[in-house]
Write a protein that holds these residues in place. Structure first.
Motif, PDB file in Angstrom:
ATOM      1  N   VAL A 219       0.823  -1.216   0.000  1.00 21.22           N
ATOM      2  CA  VAL A 219       0.000   0.000   0.000  1.00 21.22           C
ATOM      3  C   VAL A 219       0.854   1.261   0.000  1.00 21.22           C
ATOM      4  CG1 VAL A 219      -1.926  -1.173   1.130  1.00 21.22           C
ATOM      5  CG2 VAL A 219      -0.252   0.071   2.528  1.00 21.22           C
ATOM      6  N   SER A 220       2.109   1.148   0.436  1.00 27.03           N
ATOM      7  CA  SER A 220       3.008   2.304   0.482  1.00 27.03           C
ATOM      8  C   SER A 220       3.809   2.481  -0.799  1.00 27.03           C
ATOM      9  CB  SER A 220       3.971   2.174   1.667  1.00 27.03           C
ATOM     10  OG  SER A 220       3.267   2.100   2.891  1.00 27.03           O
ATOM     11  N   SER A 221       3.599   1.605  -1.777  1.00 28.06           N
ATOM     12  CA  SER A 221       4.345   1.640  -3.050  1.00 28.06           C
ATOM     13  C   SER A 221       5.849   1.539  -2.838  1.00 28.06           C
ATOM     14  CB  SER A 221       4.023   2.911  -3.854  1.00 28.06           C
ATOM     15  OG  SER A 221       2.717   2.856  -4.385  1.00 28.06           O
ATOM     16  N   LEU A 222       6.250   0.835  -1.772  1.00 29.28           N
ATOM     17  CA  LEU A 222       7.664   0.538  -1.585  1.00 29.28           C
ATOM     18  C   LEU A 222       7.943  -0.726  -2.386  1.00 29.28           C
ATOM     19  CD1 LEU A 222      10.062   1.735   0.011  1.00 29.28           C
ATOM     20  CD2 LEU A 222       9.636  -0.008   1.742  1.00 29.28           C
ATOM     21  N   LYS A 223       8.768  -0.622  -3.420  1.00 31.76           N
ATOM     22  CA  LYS A 223       8.833  -1.704  -4.400  1.00 31.76           C
ATOM     23  C   LYS A 223      10.218  -1.803  -5.022  1.00 31.76           C
ATOM     24  CE  LYS A 223       7.123   1.479  -7.971  1.00 31.76           C
ATOM     25  NZ  LYS A 223       8.339   1.465  -8.797  1.00 31.76           N
ATOM     26  N   PRO A 224      10.490  -2.939  -5.678  1.00 31.12           N
ATOM     27  CA  PRO A 224      11.715  -3.037  -6.477  1.00 31.12           C
ATOM     28  C   PRO A 224      11.630  -2.077  -7.652  1.00 31.12           C
ATOM     29  CG  PRO A 224      10.678  -5.201  -6.136  1.00 31.12           C
ATOM     30  CD  PRO A 224       9.689  -4.176  -5.713  1.00 31.12           C
ATOM     31  N   ALA A 225      12.770  -1.799  -8.268  1.00 35.64           N
ATOM     32  CA  ALA A 225      12.791  -0.873  -9.400  1.00 35.64           C
ATOM     33  C   ALA A 225      11.873  -1.343 -10.524  1.00 35.64           C
ATOM     34  CB  ALA A 225      14.226  -0.726  -9.912  1.00 35.64           C
ATOM     35  N   TRP A 226      11.707  -2.660 -10.645  1.00 39.12           N
ATOM     36  CA  TRP A 226      10.894  -3.213 -11.726  1.00 39.12           C
ATOM     37  C   TRP A 226       9.428  -3.418 -11.312  1.00 39.12           C
ATOM     38  CZ3 TRP A 226       8.883  -7.602  -9.675  1.00 39.12           C
ATOM     39  CH2 TRP A 226       9.625  -8.241  -8.672  1.00 39.12           C
ATOM     40  N   GLY A 227       9.105  -3.101 -10.070  1.00 40.20           N
ATOM     41  CA  GLY A 227       7.785  -3.422  -9.535  1.00 40.20           C
ATOM     42  C   GLY A 227       6.697  -2.429  -9.903  1.00 40.20           C
ATOM     43  N   ARG A 228       5.462  -2.827  -9.632  1.00 41.09           N
ATOM     44  CA  ARG A 228       4.284  -1.991  -9.867  1.00 41.09           C
ATOM     45  C   ARG A 228       3.921  -1.238  -8.596  1.00 41.09           C
ATOM     46  NH1 ARG A 228       3.616  -6.586 -12.757  1.00 41.09           N
ATOM     47  NH2 ARG A 228       2.980  -7.705 -10.886  1.00 41.09           N
ATOM     48  N   ALA A 229       3.453  -0.021  -8.740  1.00 43.52           N
ATOM     49  CA  ALA A 229       3.048   0.803  -7.610  1.00 43.52           C
ATOM     50  C   ALA A 229       1.675   0.360  -7.107  1.00 43.52           C
ATOM     51  CB  ALA A 229       3.021   2.279  -8.006  1.00 43.52           C
ATOM     52  N   TYR A 230       1.334   0.816  -5.936  1.00 49.05           N
ATOM     53  CA  TYR A 230       0.033   0.550  -5.319  1.00 49.05           C
ATOM     54  C   TYR A 230      -1.099   0.944  -6.265  1.00 49.05           C
ATOM     55  CZ  TYR A 230      -3.890   1.302  -2.045  1.00 49.05           C
ATOM     56  OH  TYR A 230      -5.109   1.298  -1.412  1.00 49.05           O
ATOM     57  N   ALA A 231      -2.080   0.066  -6.383  1.00 51.08           N
ATOM     58  CA  ALA A 231      -3.182   0.274  -7.324  1.00 51.08           C
ATOM     59  C   ALA A 231      -4.405   0.936  -6.702  1.00 51.08           C
ATOM     60  CB  ALA A 231      -3.586  -1.072  -7.945  1.00 51.08           C
ATOM     61  N   GLY A 232      -4.286   1.405  -5.461  1.00 56.68           N
ATOM     62  CA  GLY A 232      -5.407   2.094  -4.830  1.00 56.68           C
ATOM     63  C   GLY A 232      -6.588   1.187  -4.543  1.00 56.68           C
ATOM     64  N   ASP A 233      -6.317  -0.070  -4.186  1.00 54.62           N
ATOM     65  CA  ASP A 233      -7.387  -1.051  -4.068  1.00 54.62           C
ATOM     66  C   ASP A 233      -7.474  -1.708  -2.684  1.00 54.62           C
ATOM     67  OD1 ASP A 233      -5.009  -2.417  -4.369  1.00 54.62           O
ATOM     68  OD2 ASP A 233      -5.534  -3.286  -6.318  1.00 54.62           O
ATOM     69  N   VAL A 234      -7.022  -1.003  -1.641  1.00 53.48           N
ATOM     70  CA  VAL A 234      -7.147  -1.527  -0.277  1.00 53.48           C
ATOM     71  C   VAL A 234      -7.992  -0.562   0.545  1.00 53.48           C
ATOM     72  CG1 VAL A 234      -5.912  -2.091   1.859  1.00 53.48           C
ATOM     73  CG2 VAL A 234      -4.977  -2.793  -0.365  1.00 53.48           C
ATOM     74  N   ARG A 235      -9.008  -1.098   1.204  1.00 51.70           N
ATOM     75  CA  ARG A 235      -9.866  -0.285   2.059  1.00 51.70           C
ATOM     76  C   ARG A 235      -9.299  -0.195   3.467  1.00 51.70           C
ATOM     77  NH1 ARG A 235     -15.707  -1.610   4.730  1.00 51.70           N
ATOM     78  NH2 ARG A 235     -14.502  -3.448   5.335  1.00 51.70           N
ATOM     79  N   ARG A 236      -8.987  -1.344   4.063  1.00 54.20           N
ATOM     80  CA  ARG A 236      -8.493  -1.391   5.433  1.00 54.20           C
ATOM     81  C   ARG A 236      -7.288  -2.311   5.520  1.00 54.20           C
ATOM     82  NH1 ARG A 236     -14.422  -1.824   8.478  1.00 54.20           N
ATOM     83  NH2 ARG A 236     -15.048   0.306   7.983  1.00 54.20           N
ATOM     84  N   LEU A 237      -6.336  -1.937   6.362  1.00 58.23           N
ATOM     85  CA  LEU A 237      -5.150  -2.743   6.636  1.00 58.23           C
ATOM     86  C   LEU A 237      -5.113  -3.026   8.133  1.00 58.23           C
ATOM     87  CD1 LEU A 237      -2.336  -3.998   6.077  1.00 58.23           C
ATOM     88  CD2 LEU A 237      -1.381  -1.685   6.296  1.00 58.23           C
ATOM     89  N   ILE A 238      -5.037  -4.315   8.474  1.00 55.78           N
ATOM     90  CA  ILE A 238      -4.972  -4.739   9.868  1.00 55.78           C
ATOM     91  C   ILE A 238      -3.679  -5.514  10.061  1.00 55.78           C
ATOM     92  CG2 ILE A 238      -6.036  -6.144  11.674  1.00 55.78           C
ATOM     93  CD1 ILE A 238      -8.727  -5.702  10.298  1.00 55.78           C
ATOM     94  N   THR A 239      -2.882  -5.103  11.058  1.00 55.77           N
ATOM     95  CA  THR A 239      -1.632  -5.816  11.342  1.00 55.77           C
ATOM     96  C   THR A 239      -1.743  -6.512  12.698  1.00 55.77           C
ATOM     97  OG1 THR A 239      -0.469  -3.983  12.443  1.00 55.77           O
ATOM     98  CG2 THR A 239      -0.381  -4.064  10.042  1.00 55.77           C
ATOM     99  N   LEU A 240      -1.289  -7.759  12.740  1.00 58.28           N
ATOM    100  CA  LEU A 240      -1.324  -8.572  13.952  1.00 58.28           C
ATOM    101  C   LEU A 240       0.106  -8.831  14.421  1.00 58.28           C
ATOM    102  CD1 LEU A 240      -3.861 -11.324  12.752  1.00 58.28           C
ATOM    103  CD2 LEU A 240      -4.368  -9.033  13.643  1.00 58.28           C
ATOM    104  N   GLY A 241       0.520  -8.209  15.507  1.00 55.18           N
ATOM    105  CA  GLY A 241       1.877  -8.399  15.991  1.00 55.18           C
ATOM    106  C   GLY A 241       2.914  -7.988  14.969  1.00 55.18           C
ATOM    107  N   GLY A 242       2.571  -7.046  14.117  1.00 56.96           N
ATOM    108  CA  GLY A 242       3.492  -6.611  13.071  1.00 56.96           C
ATOM    109  C   GLY A 242       4.601  -5.736  13.632  1.00 56.96           C
ATOM    110  N   PRO A 243       5.831  -5.928  13.185  1.00 58.16           N
ATOM    111  CA  PRO A 243       6.937  -5.092  13.682  1.00 58.16           C
ATOM    112  C   PRO A 243       6.939  -3.728  12.996  1.00 58.16           C
ATOM    113  CG  PRO A 243       7.764  -6.669  12.077  1.00 58.16           C
ATOM    114  CD  PRO A 243       6.293  -6.987  12.268  1.00 58.16           C
ATOM    115  N   ASN A 244       5.903  -2.945  13.233  1.00 57.03           N
ATOM    116  CA  ASN A 244       5.824  -1.622  12.614  1.00 57.03           C
ATOM    117  C   ASN A 244       7.006  -0.749  13.015  1.00 57.03           C
ATOM    118  OD1 ASN A 244       3.121  -1.349  11.110  1.00 57.03           O
ATOM    119  ND2 ASN A 244       2.510  -2.302  13.032  1.00 57.03           N
ATOM    120  N   GLY A 245       7.514  -0.958  14.218  1.00 60.42           N
ATOM    121  CA  GLY A 245       8.699  -0.242  14.671  1.00 60.42           C
ATOM    122  C   GLY A 245       9.949  -1.092  14.610  1.00 60.42           C
ATOM    123  N   GLY A 246       9.857  -2.245  13.952  1.00 60.08           N
ATOM    124  CA  GLY A 246      10.987  -3.159  13.846  1.00 60.08           C
ATOM    125  C   GLY A 246      11.175  -4.016  15.084  1.00 60.08           C
ATOM    126  N   TYR A 247      12.106  -4.955  14.979  1.00 64.28           N
ATOM    127  CA  TYR A 247      12.425  -5.796  16.144  1.00 64.28           C
ATOM    128  C   TYR A 247      13.900  -6.173  16.108  1.00 64.28           C
ATOM    129  CZ  TYR A 247      12.755 -10.614  14.184  1.00 64.28           C
ATOM    130  OH  TYR A 247      13.155 -11.779  13.558  1.00 64.28           O
TER     131      TYR A 247
END
Length: 433
Positions: A219-247
């Motif tokens: 959803v953040s369009s963080l991608k490889p140089a050859w990759g496709r950007a975010y297509a604007g097709d996500v309504r909600r994002l839920i993270t479970l125990g995600g390392p949003n601040g790293g670990y």
């Protein structure tokens, strides 16, 4: 009934799920793309096979294998001893290939995928060293303790949501510890297929643990140089125990962590080591294939390195651990040697880039943390409030997330329980509704 497996065996099973994250299908039905789904995927996607009634288990209705033909995907590195290979039903689903190219992926469809009453479908994205089967549909697939508890259920979040009218899908990755930027492209591919199947414009994403990295990168369009950007097709994002601040768990507790990995010490877990050398039973050995950083021409665990961030400035370092200083900061210790966490971060952590890229304001994001550091058989993260692996403050970190729909901590759930714990499932369902 008492668990009669050795403590070491139970420990390795639980550690495998942390770094985190059986059976063989008797028969497989391979169909043409048109016969398999009746849907038309984007031109860069090829439906290679479909496995339906009588050939899939764990409560799924269908599993399909797709190939993304975009130049840039490759077969990532796998440990030579096979610990990272696809296993069980997944080998069949990947066409008998245990080390598939990362351009191939599995799309699981739950019962009611095309009849559920909820308008926005849900895509579940599993974590490290895991599968869509064990993570979402049968937490007990690996046996007792593999789910973070002594007794593991035979159904999971997939069934919970499907029974409540959600149209549920899950993605299965080719590499269990793979590059999160390539896996983010696969998340986009899975969404594109779901949109084609159902005629919808958006989906909801649920990313557990490492699965947070690929969903957020997409959803953040963080991608490889050859990759496709975010297509604007996500309504909600839920993270479970995600390392949003790293670990930094592997470096803060590296000595205990290594015993589940280093083969001379009896380790077999598919996870990276913070060390390049270790002494086991008097033998000083080198295993570049298990290194967190690229070493000896091998790089088998990029997805783990991409989750790293330093927490020593917040919670310190576990000074009671053997070789604690050199493990965390680098150098030669009494029994181990390694380059330290900063070298690994410099080799490709994605935490800072993800924060900088930012989640679009149009994607409402929900953050769920576990609050119980009670995973039996591993050294639980004890330097601050955690789920046993990821700090609560990391899982709830909203840096770079402008639209936060909610945060919650399930005090009674550890990291391995977040995908099936009843309170966690109810919270996910509430957020999706």
């Amino acid at each position: 009934m008492a668990d009669r497996r050795s403590p070491g065996r139970r420990w390795r099973l639980r550690a495998a799920r942390v770094l985190a994250v059986v059976g063989v299908v008797a028969a497989a039905v391979v169909a043409s793309p048109a016969a398999a789904s009746g849907a038309t995927p984007p031109p860069y996607l090829t439906l290679e096979a479909s496995y339906g009634a009588g050939t899939v288990g764990n409560g799924w209705e269908r599993v399909e294998r797709y190939l993304d033909t975009t130049t840039g995907f490759r077969t990532e590195g796998f440990p030579a001893d096979g610990r990272g290979d696809q296993d069980g039903k997944r080998v069949t689903y990947f066409g008998g290939v245990s080390r598939p190219s990362s351009g191939r992926f599995l799309l699981y469809s739950a019962p009611g995928w095309n009849t559920g009453s909820r308008s926005t479908p849900v895509l579940l994205v599993h974590g490290a060293n895991d599968t869509a089967d064990r993570a979402w549909a049968n937490p007990g697939e690996s046996g007792g303790y593999g789910c973070g508890a002594a007794s593991c259920p035979s159904t999971g979040l997939m069934q919970y949501l499907a029974e409540r009218g959600h149209r549920v899908f899950a993605v299965g990755f080719a590499h269990k510890q793979g590059d999160n930027l390539m896996q983010a492209q696969i998340v986009g591919d899975a969404i594109a297929v779901i949109k084609a199947k159902l005629g919808v414009t958006s989906v909801d994403l649920v990313g557990w643990s490492k699965g947070q990295m690929s969903t957020r990168a997409y959803v953040s369009s963080l991608k490889p140089a050859w990759g496709r950007a975010y297509a604007g097709d996500v309504r909600r994002l839920i993270t479970l125990g995600g390392p949003n601040g790293g670990y930094d768990y592997p470096y803060a507790h590296g000595w205990a962590h290594d015993f589940s990995i280093w083969p001379e010490c009896g380790g077999k877990v598919n996870a990276p080591s913070p060390h390049s050398h270790m002494t086991c039973y008097g033998l000083y050995t080198s295993h570049p294939e298990f290194s967190m950083t690229p070493s000896g021409g091998q790089d088998n665990y990029p997805g783990q390195r991409q989750m790293l961030a330093r927490w020593d400035g917040v919670y310190g370092v576990d000074g009671a651990a053997q070789d604690w200083y050199t493990t965390y900061y680098g150098g030669q210790g009494f029994y181990t040697a390694g380059t330290g966490i900063q070298a690994a971060i410099d080799a490709g952590s994605l935490i800072a880039p993800l924060r900088s890229a930012g989640v679009p304001a149009s994607v409402t994001t929900y953050l769920l943390a576990g609050g119980s550091a009670d995973i039996v058989g591993i050294f639980n993260e004890n330097r601050g409030p955690s789920d046993g692996v990821v700090f609560v403050s990391s899982a709830l970190d909203s840096t770079g997330i402008p639209t936060v729909g909610g945060k919650a901590t399930i005090a009674s759930a550890n990291h391995l329980e977040l995908g099936w714990h009843s309170t966690a499932a109810a919270q996910v369902a509430t957020w999706l509704s």
